[in-house]
Enzyme design. Sequence first.
Site, PDB file in Angstrom:
ATOM      1  N   LEU A  84     -25.107  14.434  11.201  1.00  0.00           N
ATOM      2  CA  LEU A  84     -25.732  14.206  12.426  1.00  0.00           C
ATOM      3  C   LEU A  84     -27.241  14.066  12.367  1.00  0.00           C
ATOM      4  O   LEU A  84     -27.834  14.513  11.251  1.00  0.00           O
ATOM      5  CB  LEU A  84     -25.513  15.588  13.303  1.00  0.00           C
ATOM      6  CG  LEU A  84     -24.105  16.066  13.602  1.00  0.00           C
ATOM      7  CD1 LEU A  84     -23.968  17.464  14.091  1.00  0.00           C
ATOM      8  CD2 LEU A  84     -23.596  15.047  14.678  1.00  0.00           C
ATOM      9  N   ASP A  85     -27.795  13.400  13.397  1.00  0.00           N
ATOM     10  CA  ASP A  85     -29.148  13.150  13.262  1.00  0.00           C
ATOM     11  C   ASP A  85     -30.076  14.583  13.123  1.00  0.00           C
ATOM     12  O   ASP A  85     -29.699  15.607  13.730  1.00  0.00           O
ATOM     13  CB  ASP A  85     -29.838  12.372  14.469  1.00  0.00           C
ATOM     14  CG  ASP A  85     -29.212  10.795  14.449  1.00  0.00           C
ATOM     15  OD1 ASP A  85     -28.711  10.490  13.442  1.00  0.00           O
ATOM     16  OD2 ASP A  85     -29.091  10.302  15.632  1.00  0.00           O
ATOM     17  N   LYS A  86     -31.126  14.493  12.510  1.00  0.00           N
ATOM     18  CA  LYS A  86     -31.869  15.740  12.431  1.00  0.00           C
ATOM     19  C   LYS A  86     -32.087  16.524  13.836  1.00  0.00           C
ATOM     20  O   LYS A  86     -31.807  17.764  13.880  1.00  0.00           O
ATOM     21  CB  LYS A  86     -33.441  15.327  12.035  1.00  0.00           C
ATOM     22  CG  LYS A  86     -34.224  16.468  12.010  1.00  0.00           C
ATOM     23  CD  LYS A  86     -35.672  16.095  11.844  1.00  0.00           C
ATOM     24  CE  LYS A  86     -36.713  17.173  11.894  1.00  0.00           C
ATOM     25  NZ  LYS A  86     -38.116  16.846  11.778  1.00  0.00           N
TER      26      LYS A  86
END
Length: 327
Positions: free
Chosen positions: A154-156
């Site tokens: 998942l993106d940050k």
Amino acid sequence: MTGAVKKQSLAAASNHAAVLPAVFVITSADAGQRLDHFLAGRYPERTRSALSRLIAASHVLVDGSQVKAGHRLRESETVVVVLPPPEPLDLTPEKVEFSVLHEDAHILVVNKPAGLVVHPAGGHRSGTLVHGLLHRCRELPSADAGRPGIVHRLDKDTSGVMLVAKTEIALQALMADFKNRQIHKTYHALLLRCPREDKGRVISPIGRHPVDRKKMAVRPVHGKHAATAWRVLERFANGWGWAEIEIETGRTHQIRVHMASIKSPVAGDTLYGGGVDRHAAARPLRQMLHASTLRFRHPVSGEAFQCTAPLAEDMQQALAALRGCGS
């Protein structure tokens, strides 16, 4: 003579590389492209400056010779790439905050908080989810250096459910299931501009942005197939919308790129046009995107699983503010 010297250099690099050389024969469709631009389409995870360094270090040869990053490719030329082995990472276990949704001998399902980087990369060499996983589990299987247990990301600044492999058998099975699209992912997003339709589907190839290497973009020619289905759950007085989103593929930044492409960017996503006016009822500090649910079969038992991560607190607060404005 120069070509012979460079071939020797390539062979020497190959002896130390973790993978075999990649060979590309230039077609008429790719002819005329700069070499670094061509490679950027083949290695979207690497920045153009990093690719230029590989070219300068003789890890990339064209017809057996070293050329510059700006070399214009010609039809039938052969590009050979030997990636150097990754630098070893010192993964010291660290206590990192995240909640656990499910755990057994083979898998771990966590609720990743927004702001937490998944694995070490670039300027993030410590304090990642991986460091926290090692603190909890001590040993995890790894398909890539620096990413033990990781089978998807998942993106940050995206919160929500993530699946982690604790054993080699689980790692291989889950990686295959993700590749074969056997794992179903549902997200929820607050959209800055709600689509007119109640539901829809975006089918647009995604690839690295041709200019800004931090971004992805819809790339009809050089992108990879990507499909996203969305459904509006709630419309707000200020034009924003609350949507349920399912991704049929798993491209980098897929939801963010696809929703921005239909003029409905994720609220708070400044990279893709979701910046919020300072007078807005809700002023998110990150993209309002949450990985809500994963549906999959257990990699060992075959049992059907569904894991849901509670909505992040900042998203709950944003929704409450928007609903209050409509009352």
